[in-house]
Design a protein around this motif. Structure first.
Motif, PDB file in Angstrom:
ATOM      1  N   LEU A 163      11.537 -10.594  18.459  1.00 54.27           N
ATOM      2  CA  LEU A 163      12.652  -9.809  18.476  1.00 54.27           C
ATOM      3  C   LEU A 163      12.147  -8.792  17.112  1.00 54.27           C
ATOM      4  CD1 LEU A 163      15.168  -9.354  19.752  1.00 54.27           C
ATOM      5  CD2 LEU A 163      16.315 -10.225  18.191  1.00 54.27           C
ATOM      6  N   ASN A 164      11.957  -9.045  16.000  1.00 53.21           N
ATOM      7  CA  ASN A 164      11.459  -8.514  14.877  1.00 53.21           C
ATOM      8  C   ASN A 164      10.661  -9.246  14.047  1.00 53.21           C
ATOM      9  OD1 ASN A 164      11.376  -7.515  12.186  1.00 53.21           O
ATOM     10  ND2 ASN A 164      12.556  -5.597  13.166  1.00 53.21           N
ATOM     11  N   TRP A 165       9.495  -9.183  13.998  1.00 57.82           N
ATOM     12  CA  TRP A 165       8.750 -10.450  13.403  1.00 57.82           C
ATOM     13  C   TRP A 165       8.996 -10.360  11.954  1.00 57.82           C
ATOM     14  CZ3 TRP A 165       4.988  -9.346   9.599  1.00 57.82           C
ATOM     15  CH2 TRP A 165       4.466  -8.078   9.608  1.00 57.82           C
ATOM     16  N   ARG A 166       9.369  -9.195  11.438  1.00 55.22           N
ATOM     17  CA  ARG A 166       9.413  -9.219   9.851  1.00 55.22           C
ATOM     18  C   ARG A 166      10.619  -9.900   9.238  1.00 55.22           C
ATOM     19  NH1 ARG A 166       7.453  -4.266  10.951  1.00 55.22           N
ATOM     20  NH2 ARG A 166       5.475  -3.906   9.906  1.00 55.22           N
ATOM     21  N   LEU A 167      11.675  -9.764  10.178  1.00 57.30           N
ATOM     22  CA  LEU A 167      12.958 -10.170   9.959  1.00 57.30           C
ATOM     23  C   LEU A 167      12.947 -11.671  10.221  1.00 57.30           C
ATOM     24  CD1 LEU A 167      15.737  -7.595  11.068  1.00 57.30           C
ATOM     25  CD2 LEU A 167      15.532  -8.569   8.576  1.00 57.30           C
ATOM     26  N   GLY A 168      12.085 -11.763  11.199  1.00 58.94           N
ATOM     27  CA  GLY A 168      11.827 -13.432  11.730  1.00 58.94           C
ATOM     28  C   GLY A 168      11.455 -14.116  10.900  1.00 58.94           C
ATOM     29  N   LEU A 169      10.375 -13.590  10.073  1.00 56.73           N
ATOM     30  CA  LEU A 169       9.796 -14.449   9.159  1.00 56.73           C
ATOM     31  C   LEU A 169      10.521 -14.633   7.840  1.00 56.73           C
ATOM     32  CD1 LEU A 169       6.017 -13.122   8.805  1.00 56.73           C
ATOM     33  CD2 LEU A 169       6.976 -15.344   9.656  1.00 56.73           C
ATOM     34  N   LEU A 170      11.443 -13.807   7.624  1.00 61.36           N
ATOM     35  CA  LEU A 170      12.326 -13.865   6.389  1.00 61.36           C
ATOM     36  C   LEU A 170      13.287 -15.158   6.689  1.00 61.36           C
ATOM     37  CD1 LEU A 170      13.717 -13.028   3.842  1.00 61.36           C
ATOM     38  CD2 LEU A 170      15.075 -11.326   5.203  1.00 61.36           C
ATOM     39  N   LEU A 171      13.795 -14.906   7.824  1.00 59.89           N
ATOM     40  CA  LEU A 171      14.637 -15.895   8.321  1.00 59.89           C
ATOM     41  C   LEU A 171      14.194 -17.336   8.389  1.00 59.89           C
ATOM     42  CD1 LEU A 171      17.622 -16.134   9.265  1.00 59.89           C
ATOM     43  CD2 LEU A 171      16.964 -15.919  11.428  1.00 59.89           C
ATOM     44  N   THR A 262      21.348 -15.754   2.599  1.00 57.60           N
ATOM     45  CA  THR A 262      20.812 -15.358   3.758  1.00 57.60           C
ATOM     46  C   THR A 262      21.242 -14.015   4.285  1.00 57.60           C
ATOM     47  OG1 THR A 262      20.093 -17.689   4.184  1.00 57.60           O
ATOM     48  CG2 THR A 262      19.775 -16.268   5.980  1.00 57.60           C
ATOM     49  N   VAL A 263      22.550 -14.000   4.483  1.00 56.79           N
ATOM     50  CA  VAL A 263      23.189 -12.795   5.098  1.00 56.79           C
ATOM     51  C   VAL A 263      22.699 -11.642   4.010  1.00 56.79           C
ATOM     52  CG1 VAL A 263      25.477 -11.830   5.659  1.00 56.79           C
ATOM     53  CG2 VAL A 263      25.047 -13.997   6.257  1.00 56.79           C
ATOM     54  N   ILE A 264      22.969 -11.902   2.867  1.00 55.29           N
ATOM     55  CA  ILE A 264      22.641 -10.433   2.008  1.00 55.29           C
ATOM     56  C   ILE A 264      21.042 -10.008   2.093  1.00 55.29           C
ATOM     57  CG2 ILE A 264      22.644 -10.027  -0.403  1.00 55.29           C
ATOM     58  CD1 ILE A 264      25.047 -11.583  -0.752  1.00 55.29           C
ATOM     59  N   SER A 265      20.545 -11.295   2.213  1.00 56.70           N
ATOM     60  CA  SER A 265      18.874 -10.911   1.986  1.00 56.70           C
ATOM     61  C   SER A 265      18.617 -10.072   3.386  1.00 56.70           C
ATOM     62  CB  SER A 265      17.964 -12.326   2.193  1.00 56.70           C
ATOM     63  OG  SER A 265      18.511 -13.029   1.213  1.00 56.70           O
ATOM     64  N   ILE A 266      19.111 -10.493   4.568  1.00 55.03           N
ATOM     65  CA  ILE A 266      18.783 -10.207   5.759  1.00 55.03           C
ATOM     66  C   ILE A 266      19.156  -8.359   5.606  1.00 55.03           C
ATOM     67  CG2 ILE A 266      19.416  -9.886   8.338  1.00 55.03           C
ATOM     68  CD1 ILE A 266      18.865 -12.819   8.448  1.00 55.03           C
ATOM     69  N   PHE A 267      20.595  -8.245   5.318  1.00 55.99           N
ATOM     70  CA  PHE A 267      21.120  -7.179   5.240  1.00 55.99           C
ATOM     71  C   PHE A 267      20.433  -6.118   4.261  1.00 55.99           C
ATOM     72  CE2 PHE A 267      25.622  -7.008   6.251  1.00 55.99           C
ATOM     73  CZ  PHE A 267      25.413  -5.825   7.000  1.00 55.99           C
ATOM     74  N   LEU A 275      15.253   1.826   7.025  1.00 60.08           N
ATOM     75  CA  LEU A 275      15.082   3.280   6.755  1.00 60.08           C
ATOM     76  C   LEU A 275      13.597   3.623   6.804  1.00 60.08           C
ATOM     77  CD1 LEU A 275      17.024   2.922   3.255  1.00 60.08           C
ATOM     78  CD2 LEU A 275      17.360   4.188   5.448  1.00 60.08           C
ATOM     79  N   HIS A 276      12.645   2.625   6.789  1.00 57.33           N
ATOM     80  CA  HIS A 276      11.347   2.842   7.088  1.00 57.33           C
ATOM     81  C   HIS A 276      10.837   2.602   8.585  1.00 57.33           C
ATOM     82  CE1 HIS A 276      11.296   2.120   2.876  1.00 57.33           C
ATOM     83  NE2 HIS A 276      10.005   2.750   2.778  1.00 57.33           N
ATOM     84  N   GLY A 277      12.010   2.727   9.525  1.00 53.84           N
ATOM     85  CA  GLY A 277      11.619   2.934  10.890  1.00 53.84           C
ATOM     86  C   GLY A 277      10.855   1.361  11.531  1.00 53.84           C
ATOM     87  N   LYS A 278      11.237   0.443  10.678  1.00 54.15           N
ATOM     88  CA  LYS A 278      10.678  -0.865  11.419  1.00 54.15           C
ATOM     89  C   LYS A 278      11.598  -1.928  11.832  1.00 54.15           C
ATOM     90  CE  LYS A 278       6.243  -0.682   8.947  1.00 54.15           C
ATOM     91  NZ  LYS A 278       6.270   0.102   7.340  1.00 54.15           N
ATOM     92  N   ALA A 279      12.914  -1.482  11.908  1.00 54.88           N
ATOM     93  CA  ALA A 279      14.006  -2.533  12.590  1.00 54.88           C
ATOM     94  C   ALA A 279      15.087  -1.491  12.833  1.00 54.88           C
ATOM     95  CB  ALA A 279      14.396  -3.397  11.631  1.00 54.88           C
ATOM     96  N   SER A 280      15.700  -1.938  14.397  1.00 52.68           N
ATOM     97  CA  SER A 280      16.812  -1.107  14.548  1.00 52.68           C
ATOM     98  C   SER A 280      18.059  -1.614  14.136  1.00 52.68           C
ATOM     99  CB  SER A 280      16.865  -1.103  15.895  1.00 52.68           C
ATOM    100  OG  SER A 280      17.239  -2.137  16.425  1.00 52.68           O
ATOM    101  N   VAL A 281      19.363  -1.012  14.016  1.00 54.87           N
ATOM    102  CA  VAL A 281      20.471  -1.588  13.559  1.00 54.87           C
ATOM    103  C   VAL A 281      20.853  -2.640  14.414  1.00 54.87           C
ATOM    104  CG1 VAL A 281      22.920  -0.995  13.420  1.00 54.87           C
ATOM    105  CG2 VAL A 281      21.379   0.942  12.879  1.00 54.87           C
ATOM    106  N   GLY A 282      20.680  -2.502  15.984  1.00 60.38           N
ATOM    107  CA  GLY A 282      21.043  -3.746  16.633  1.00 60.38           C
ATOM    108  C   GLY A 282      20.169  -5.012  16.237  1.00 60.38           C
ATOM    109  N   GLU A 283      18.893  -4.765  15.942  1.00 58.02           N
ATOM    110  CA  GLU A 283      17.933  -5.846  15.617  1.00 58.02           C
ATOM    111  C   GLU A 283      18.597  -6.598  14.100  1.00 58.02           C
ATOM    112  OE1 GLU A 283      13.996  -4.366  17.475  1.00 58.02           O
ATOM    113  OE2 GLU A 283      14.297  -4.549  15.270  1.00 58.02           O
ATOM    114  N   ILE A 284      19.116  -5.623  13.317  1.00 60.70           N
ATOM    115  CA  ILE A 284      19.574  -6.274  12.207  1.00 60.70           C
ATOM    116  C   ILE A 284      21.055  -7.039  12.455  1.00 60.70           C
ATOM    117  CG2 ILE A 284      20.904  -5.533   9.979  1.00 60.70           C
ATOM    118  CD1 ILE A 284      19.155  -3.060   9.870  1.00 60.70           C
ATOM    119  N   VAL A 285      21.837  -6.501  13.437  1.00 62.74           N
ATOM    120  CA  VAL A 285      23.000  -7.069  14.044  1.00 62.74           C
ATOM    121  C   VAL A 285      22.708  -8.486  14.712  1.00 62.74           C
ATOM    122  CG1 VAL A 285      24.840  -6.998  15.638  1.00 62.74           C
ATOM    123  CG2 VAL A 285      24.496  -5.165  14.231  1.00 62.74           C
ATOM    124  N   SER A 286      21.721  -8.614  15.568  1.00 61.36           N
ATOM    125  CA  SER A 286      21.260  -9.652  15.945  1.00 61.36           C
ATOM    126  C   SER A 286      20.833 -10.831  14.877  1.00 61.36           C
ATOM    127  CB  SER A 286      20.078  -9.522  16.970  1.00 61.36           C
ATOM    128  OG  SER A 286      20.315  -8.644  18.083  1.00 61.36           O
TER     129      SER A 286
END
Ligand SMILES: Nc1ncnc2c1ncn2[C@@H]1O[C@H](COP(=O)(O)OP(=O)(O)O)[C@@H](O)[C@H]1O
Ligand SMILES: [Mg+2]
Length: 586
Positions: A163-171, A262-267, A275-286
């Motif tokens: 879905l988004n590998w950067r956010l995925g790795l963080l999680l 975790t929630v704060i970190s992901i936010f 802001l750098h165009g690497k994640a959509s709002v929808g992906e953040i919500v997911s």
């Protein structure tokens, strides 16, 4: 036993309903998968709405409806999967729980007396009740939580990378961090919890020992002391339990913190990526959805891991009992021994209980059908042991015992024991009616047969004098009856069973002279026409014996008919002389 071994064994007990178990497991995995789809759809809807300014209203509308329709399908699918799991897992767990109890019950009852001698019956009961409760809980949790949690953590979490590998790795990193912390706590508390469990067992053993000896406690005024000692054990339980609880409280707080963190970190990271165009709002919500779901899964996982640790000890004990093998094994090709005539042969039979000192040694003798064989000798000489070998409570290490020429190890235990009746010194009774107790050896006996047996055993009169006659309850172990009454019931019980071979192990030793005379008469009736082995202290009672075996320290030191031995003037003649001289029998 290791954690994994016990766990897989618990699940293995579902074997008899494997197909249903697989079905429920599958429904559960579907459920876990569907749960994961929801946050994805949520994110997609948000993205569609977010981009609505730049697109035609119709296109946005179509996309939204399509996504919501999919969402509805997922919702309905979840409902059905949930119903299947809820409906079947509970029923199956209940069924298997009773199934496990039945298996344990039968297994324990078939274990040798040696096993029961070492273990308290209250303890065996506790192990059973606790064991099946744990099994029940784990099965239910397995279907409701374990599987879906496992799938969520092991399968779905990596999928979030797509879905988004950067956010995925963080999680993934965050989840691994919290999992490690939790495992650390589990391993820290494992030993301490083991100690808690052993104190709990001690508590149960003490309590049931005291409850089984109420008479002793009251007559020696031990109530206060016993209560005090029990209290002391309880103190130890708590002292050992508290540190463990502290650790687990820490874990709970930790997972709460983990959730927020975790929630704060992901936010924060998500916003930066957006802001750098690497994640959509929808992906953040997911990912917010994933995160909260996975954290709650992790919390669940820790919950059942901790519960499992609390239950490990009880389960290991349960399996320990289940793994105890009976010392007396029936051969797979064992034959059924029909009704025998009663020719019994011992040939060089030896047994040692402890591997050092022989309990019986090189016993050789034979008894013809209908004969009366007396076994005499001091306490501990091995008389009871010799007879225990005859009905295979143990097998001898050396020698052979045959009945009617058949090695008793070649026949089924049931058919062997059907041929042998035993009356012990202290006959125990089930806490059931007199009739039930009489019918123990022959459940299908008619009332007439039962009454005939009781009459022959001189028991009919006192039975009729009881409040409910044959339907009178006899109390735990027959406690509402006198010793003489119990013995006569035991004789009637044996008469009803009508075995060709009979063992009377000090059947009258606990009785006073008057009662003994009465019971002797009943015994004569019982012995008629059967090969009888009599173990007796009062030697006058074996005057009619066809063969007297004098045992000393496990060996036959003299044997022959009563008169002959007396005339010989050896050990036996001495024993008789001592008793006639009024000295206490040994
Ligand atoms: N279940 C058992 N486990 C270990 N030792 C036993 C057991 N039963 C009896 N013994 C020992 O074996 C010997 C013979 O005992 P037993 O056959 O009961 O003698 P008797 O009936 O002649 O009094 C004794 O030394 C006794 O302590
Ligand atoms: Mg004995």
């Amino acid at each position: 036993m290791s954690f994994i071994r016990v766990y897989s064994r618990v699940l293995g007990l579902l074997g008899p309903e494997r197909n249903l178990a697989l079905f429920i497991a599958f429904a559960n995995i579907a459920l876990a998968g569907l749960q994961f789809v929801e946050p994805v759809l949520f994110g997609k809807v948000v993205d569609v709405l977010n981009g609505s300014n730049e697109r035609a209203a119709d296109a946005v509308w179509v996309d939204t409806v399509r996504l919501l329709g999919l969402w509805a399908v997922v919702g309905v699918g979840s409902i059905f999967a949930n119903i299947a799991v809820a409906l079947y897992s509970d029923r199956m767990a209940h069924r298997r729980r009773l199934g496990a109890m039945a298996v344990y019950f039968e297994h324990v009852l078939s274990l040798p007396l040696a096993f029961h001698g070492e273990r308290h019956s209250g303890r065996l009961l506790k192990i059973m009740l606790e064991g099946v409760d744990h099994l029940f809980g784990i099965w239910l949790a397995f279907f409701r939580e374990h599987l879906s949690t496992f799938v969520a953590l092991i399968v779905m979490l990596p999928l979030s990378l797509f879905l988004n590998w950067r956010l995925g790795l963080l999680l993934i990193a965050l989840i691994i961090l919290f999992a490690c912390l939790s495992v650390l706590v589990v391993t820290r508390t494992e030993q301490a919890q083991g100690k808690v469990q052993s104190y709990h067992s001690e508590l149960a053993a003490r309590a049931s020992d005291a409850l089984g000896n109420v008479g002793l406690i009251q007559s020696y005024v031990r109530l206060f002391l016993e209560a005090q000692q029990l209290g002391a054990v309880m103190q130890r339980v708590l002292a050992a339990q508290f540190p463990v609880l502290t650790w687990w409280a820490a874990v709970t707080v930790l997972t709460r913190m983990a959730s927020t963190l975790t929630v704060i970190s992901i936010f924060v990271v998500g916003t930066w990526l957006h802001l750098h165009g690497k994640a959509s709002v929808g992906e953040i919500v997911s990912f917010m959805g994933f995160a909260t779901m996975l954290i709650s899964r992790l919390e669940q996982a820790m919950g059942f891991a901790s519960r499992l640790f609390f239950q490990m000890h009880g389960l290991a004990e349960f399996f320990g009992v289940m793994d105890t093998k009976s010392g007396v094994v029936e051969r797979p090709d064992a034959k059924v021994l029909g009704r025998v005539t009663g020719q019994v042969e011992f040939s060089h039979v030896s047994l040692t209980y402890d591997g050092k000192r022989p309990a019986v040694s090189d016993l050789t003798f034979s008894a013809a059908p209908g004969n009366m064989v007396a076994l005499v000798g001091p306490t501990g000489a091995g008389k009871t042991t010799a007879m225990a070998l005859l009905h295979r409570l143990w097998d001898p290490q050396e020698g052979v015992i045959t009945i009617d020429g058949v090695d008793i190890r070649d026949v089924t235990l049931e058919s062997l024991r059907n041929n042998i009746g035993v009356v012990f010194q202290d006959s125990t009774m089930f806490n059931r009616t007199i009739a039930d107790n009489l019918r123990v050896g022959r459940p299908d006996a008619t009332d007439e047969e039962m009454i005939a047996a009781a009459t022959q055993a001189q028991a009919h009169e006192f039975i009729m004098a009881q409040s409910d006659g044959y339907q009178t309850m006899v109390g735990e172990r027959g406690s509402t009856l006198s010793g003489g009454e119990r013995q006569r019931l035991a004789i009637a019980r044996a008469l009803l069973k009508n075995p060709p071979i009979l063992i009377l192990d000090e059947a009258t030793s606990a009785l006073d002279a008057m009662t003994e005379a009465k019971v002797q008469h009943a015994l004569k009736q019982l012995m008629a026409g059967r090969t009888t082995f009599v173990i007796a202290h009062r030697l006058s009672t074996v005057r009619d014996a066809d063969l007297v075996l004098v045992l000393v320290a496990g060996r036959i030191v003299e044997s022959g008919p009563y008169r002959e031995l007396l005339d010989r003037g050896g050990t036996f003649a001495n024993l008789v002389a001592t008793q006639q001289g009024g000295a206490l029998p040994t």
